[in-house]
Design a protein around this motif. Structure first.
Motif, PDB file in Angstrom:
ATOM      1  N   ALA A  83       3.160   8.909   0.057  1.00  0.00           N
ATOM      2  CA  ALA A  83       3.641   9.402  -1.233  1.00  0.00           C
ATOM      3  C   ALA A  83       2.534   9.298  -2.287  1.00  0.00           C
ATOM      4  O   ALA A  83       1.622   8.468  -2.183  1.00  0.00           O
ATOM      5  CB  ALA A  83       4.871   8.611  -1.670  1.00  0.00           C
ATOM      6  N   LEU A  84       2.636  10.132  -3.301  1.00  0.00           N
ATOM      7  CA  LEU A  84       1.617  10.130  -4.353  1.00  0.00           C
ATOM      8  C   LEU A  84       1.658   8.857  -5.189  1.00  0.00           C
ATOM      9  O   LEU A  84       0.618   8.369  -5.631  1.00  0.00           O
ATOM     10  CB  LEU A  84       1.811  11.349  -5.267  1.00  0.00           C
ATOM     11  N   GLY A  85       2.836   8.326  -5.433  1.00  0.00           N
ATOM     12  CA  GLY A  85       2.939   7.096  -6.219  1.00  0.00           C
ATOM     13  C   GLY A  85       2.481   7.299  -7.651  1.00  0.00           C
ATOM     14  O   GLY A  85       2.949   8.195  -8.361  1.00  0.00           O
ATOM     15  N   TYR A  86       1.528   6.473  -8.095  1.00  0.00           N
ATOM     16  CA  TYR A  86       1.052   6.550  -9.478  1.00  0.00           C
ATOM     17  C   TYR A  86       0.300   7.846  -9.762  1.00  0.00           C
ATOM     18  O   TYR A  86       0.086   8.212 -10.923  1.00  0.00           O
ATOM     19  CB  TYR A  86       0.132   5.364  -9.774  1.00  0.00           C
ATOM     20  N   LEU A  87      -0.118   8.559  -8.687  1.00  0.00           N
ATOM     21  CA  LEU A  87      -0.828   9.821  -8.897  1.00  0.00           C
ATOM     22  C   LEU A  87       0.099  10.939  -9.356  1.00  0.00           C
ATOM     23  O   LEU A  87      -0.370  11.921  -9.949  1.00  0.00           O
ATOM     24  CB  LEU A  87      -1.526  10.251  -7.606  1.00  0.00           C
ATOM     25  N   GLU A  88       1.382  10.804  -9.089  1.00  0.00           N
ATOM     26  CA  GLU A  88       2.307  11.888  -9.442  1.00  0.00           C
ATOM     27  C   GLU A  88       2.344  12.156 -10.948  1.00  0.00           C
ATOM     28  O   GLU A  88       2.198  13.317 -11.369  1.00  0.00           O
ATOM     29  CB  GLU A  88       3.701  11.572  -8.905  1.00  0.00           C
ATOM     30  N   ARG A 100      -6.196  13.211  -0.640  1.00  0.00           N
ATOM     31  CA  ARG A 100      -6.282  12.095   0.309  1.00  0.00           C
ATOM     32  C   ARG A 100      -4.886  11.574   0.655  1.00  0.00           C
ATOM     33  O   ARG A 100      -4.596  11.268   1.816  1.00  0.00           O
ATOM     34  CB  ARG A 100      -7.141  10.981  -0.293  1.00  0.00           C
ATOM     35  N   ALA A 101      -4.018  11.494  -0.361  1.00  0.00           N
ATOM     36  CA  ALA A 101      -2.654  11.021  -0.100  1.00  0.00           C
ATOM     37  C   ALA A 101      -1.894  12.001   0.792  1.00  0.00           C
ATOM     38  O   ALA A 101      -1.171  11.590   1.718  1.00  0.00           O
ATOM     39  CB  ALA A 101      -1.920  10.818  -1.425  1.00  0.00           C
ATOM     40  N   THR A 128       4.655  21.988  -5.652  1.00  0.00           N
ATOM     41  CA  THR A 128       4.486  22.051  -4.195  1.00  0.00           C
ATOM     42  C   THR A 128       3.873  20.770  -3.644  1.00  0.00           C
ATOM     43  O   THR A 128       4.306  20.241  -2.612  1.00  0.00           O
ATOM     44  CB  THR A 128       3.599  23.254  -3.832  1.00  0.00           C
ATOM     45  N   ILE A 129       2.875  20.252  -4.339  1.00  0.00           N
ATOM     46  CA  ILE A 129       2.221  19.021  -3.878  1.00  0.00           C
ATOM     47  C   ILE A 129       3.176  17.839  -3.941  1.00  0.00           C
ATOM     48  O   ILE A 129       3.241  17.014  -3.014  1.00  0.00           O
ATOM     49  CB  ILE A 129       0.958  18.761  -4.721  1.00  0.00           C
TER      50      ILE A 129
END
Length: 270
Positions: free
Chosen positions: A130-135, A123-124, A152-153
């Motif tokens: 940016a992914l933020g906390y998902l990274e 979704r991001a 890559t992501i």
């Protein structure tokens, strides 16, 4: 009268003193005799007999240890052994079912967590943020098993490319993509134009004319098939003039292939 009374008092005192002296001497003699002759004390009842002072010896009980095998008071009857074994087997089977259920619950929870992280990352990327906390979550969950896909992501999220952006840029580049590059010679330009006049192809093959190729690329972009749109765009004569668009399309494709990879891993997670 006076002298006779005094004489009587003197004789009475002497008599009493003598009697007291005799009593003392008699008591001392009695004590000495009792200590010197124990038989006299026993006869007088002042000391118990000698045989009464010696305690009677009690017969000591001797513990006898029975010889031979002793009966087992807590032994399990032979008839009860099959029932006990059956009960133990039932308990073991029940414990195995509980362990399997616990393992399945843990596996389902882990799969749900992995899918949640993968879907949030997609979704991001699709939104171009940016992914933020998902990274860190993505790195922790999929990094050990799919490091290239995670890299890559993460890289794509720092330079996001959206699908609508690709479509808009492709529409802006339409005149350039359909036209021949300026580096072509006059002969190459005339040959291409003559080829566009008459085209011989099989009925099941798409037209290779630039306009038809461009239209197919636009249709692929609008349906989200960026990889097929890029394949069509690479057949356009002016594609060499759009290296930035080609790079963005390739980054978009690589990011979504990486997302597909981690989503597949999440479905198989335990």
């Amino acid at each position: 009268m006076t002298s006779s009374a005094a004489n009587r008092r003197t004789s009475l005192s002497a008599f009493l003193l003598g009697a007291l002296l005799l009593l003392l001497l008699g008591g001392a003699a009695a004590v000495w005799a009792l200590n010197r002759f124990p038989q006299v004390a026993q006869l007088a009842g002042l000391q118990p007999p000698a045989d009464a002072l010696v305690p009677a010896t009690q017969p000591r009980a001797v513990a006898t240890v029975p010889i031979g095998p002793q009966p087992l008071t807590n032994a399990v009857p032979v008839d009860a052994l099959p029932a006990t074994e059956a009960r133990v087997a039932t308990l073991e089977a029940r414990l195995a079912r509980v362990e399997n259920a616990t393992s399945r619950a843990e596996s389902s929870a882990g799969r749900a967590d992995a899918l949640l992280v993968a879907f949030a990352a997609r979704r991001a990327i699709d939104r171009g943020v940016a992914l933020g906390y998902l990274e860190p979550l993505l790195t922790e969950r999929f990094g050990p098993t799919h490091p290239q896909a995670v890299a890559t992501i993460v890289t794509s999220s720092r330079r996001p490319v959206r699908l609508d952006q690709l479509a808009a840029d492709f529409a802006v580049l339409a005149p350039t993509l359909k036209a021949a590059p300026e580096s072509d010679s006059l002969w190459q330009t005339m040959r291409r134009q003559m080829g566009d006049l008459v085209t011989i192809r099989r009925a099941d093959q798409p037209s290779q004319r630039p306009i038809a190729t461009y239209d197919r690329a636009v249709a692929r972009l609008n349906s989200g098939q960026v990889d097929q749109a890029l394949a069509e765009a690479m057949r356009l004569p002016g594609i060499t003039a759009a290296p930035a668009w080609v790079g963005n399309a390739r980054r978009y494709i690589a990011a979504h292939r990486a997302l597909d990879q981690i989503e597949s891993a999440a479905l198989l997670a335990r």
